[in-house]
Design an enzyme around this catalytic site. Sequence first.
Site, PDB file in Angstrom:
ATOM      1  CB  CYS A  67      -0.888  -0.093   1.208  1.00  0.00           C
ATOM      2  SG  CYS A  67      -2.217   1.034   0.934  1.00  0.00           S
ATOM      3  CG  HIS A 109      -3.081  -3.322   3.084  1.00  0.00           C
ATOM      4  ND1 HIS A 109      -2.233  -2.691   4.010  1.00  0.00           N
ATOM      5  CD2 HIS A 109      -3.832  -1.969   2.910  1.00  0.00           C
ATOM      6  CE1 HIS A 109      -2.378  -1.605   4.119  1.00  0.00           C
ATOM      7  NE2 HIS A 109      -3.185  -0.970   3.455  1.00  0.00           N
ATOM      8  CD  GLU A 154      -0.796  -6.285   4.711  1.00  0.00           C
ATOM      9  OE1 GLU A 154      -0.570  -6.475   3.492  1.00  0.00           O
ATOM     10  OE2 GLU A 154      -1.116  -4.962   5.217  1.00  0.00           O
TER      11      GLU A 154
END
Length: 535
Positions: free
Chosen positions: A383, A510, A512
């Site tokens: 990001c 994102h 993750e």
Amino acid sequence: MGEKKPKLIFVAGSIMSGLGKGILTASIAKLLQSRGYSIIPIKFDGYLNVDCGTMNPFRHGEVFVLDDGSEVDLDFGTYERFLNISLNQNNSITGGKLFRALLEKERRGDFLGRDVQFIPHLTNEIKERISTVSKETNADIIIVEIGGTVGDMENGYFLEAVRQLYNENPESLFVQLTYVPSISQGEQKTKPTQQANRLIQSMGIKPDIIVCREQEPLKKEAKEKISLFCDVPIEAIFDDPMVDTVYELPLVLEKQGIYEVISKKLNLMKKEEDLKNWRTLVSRIKNPTKGTLRIGVIGKYTEVKDAYLSIKEALLHSAANLGVSIIVDWLESTDFEEKNDYSSLKKLDGIIVPGGFGKRGIEGKITAIKFARENNIPFLGLCLGMQLMVVEFARNVCSLEEANSKEFNANTPHPIICLLPEQHRIIEKGGTMRLGAYDAKLEKGTFTYKTYNQETISERHRHRYEVNPDYVDKLKEKGLIISGVHTKNNIVEIAEWPNNYGFGVATQAHIELKSRLENPAPLFLSFIKAAMKEK
Ligand code: GLN
């Protein structure tokens, strides 16, 4: 056909916060899921914020984002990482959502002629929301984690709704999580647990299971005392010890026979668990055989334990699947602004620049990215990390000096990163970013394409700025590879360094957030593989 009635499990914390209710809830759910039951978590948070979107990571840890764009508590990350499922806004019930809905109904005249009360109106609102999740998911079991601690003002009305549900549904179960402190000579004190249990009973709920956090393994005498004073059979008292990794907790509870107790109360079948894959991954976390990597995360909330929780977990998922161990160095980006000391970067096998907001620490992150690019250290940008990767490339490779994001310098001569067009008119702060899952179309032949091995991917977002489309050609000319684009409005989603700089990939999303122990984020895996190779 009538509505399927799910079995209900409630998990509440007593005595104090921070005992790991989220992990306990996820662990219990995992054990039921591993026997083929569909189990869906719901979390109640008592605060009056509608969601977590406006909360600072310094105060509350990471804001987790779901596919539908809801900004939720970080426990949702735990649920998804354990259960390998995707949740939505209905799984999160907050005080703010409840009161907002209730007051809207009141203004609309839904309760015309009546005074609106905590019981039954607010409690009915809670019950309806649980029933919505049940209808939507058709789950066999719903597990509800009650945020806060029993006795708090904020969750009292929620526990009243739980009391009603618990007593209306014979196939329901209440878990009290508690803490058993030890004092001199290892004597375990059960009084706080007894008193907290009384408090729960005074609310009309009798816990079926008591799970004890402790400093040392729960002794037989402590169990006997708790059993006697709390009216819970000794087999239903469980030890929740310190574990090497949170993913081990389901296995620890399984070994103590928690499923037998749960299945008796909920009328579940006698079934063997299938945790083979889970056990393998946990044992790899505990005994890595392929060496150790040192990964630096260059952030600015680094002193807050949970601010970058999903990144920490995503790294662990990749490590477990690859059999390596990872040491994470949480490095404060402002340190690279004040001193020209890069010794902490030199030690690293890989560098991550995570997401973030606001100007503080930006130049330090850019410095770290430049260092990675010039020294062949594998780099992953997330990001804001992607936006800064592009800014660094513009400044130092495309010679666009003073290139910047408009978020940090409104008057930059080269606004490489600018506000998304739809963001210009937005004034309200809550839930107004580009949020949730968006598709990216991947460019064939790129490293990202090879990693995902598919043309269209979907990842989760939370941002207001984007790569300025006016600069894309210039960046490409100098070698930056745009490997993923959101085709609808041409937003750059993923960028890669060309080969001469080694491994460098950064995503506007994102990535993750969708990493799970049994299904790690593909680009995290590639990043760790690259770090292993470089080492
Ligand atoms: N501040 C940047 C934006 O709003 C990046 C956001 C983030 O990293 N989540 O676009």
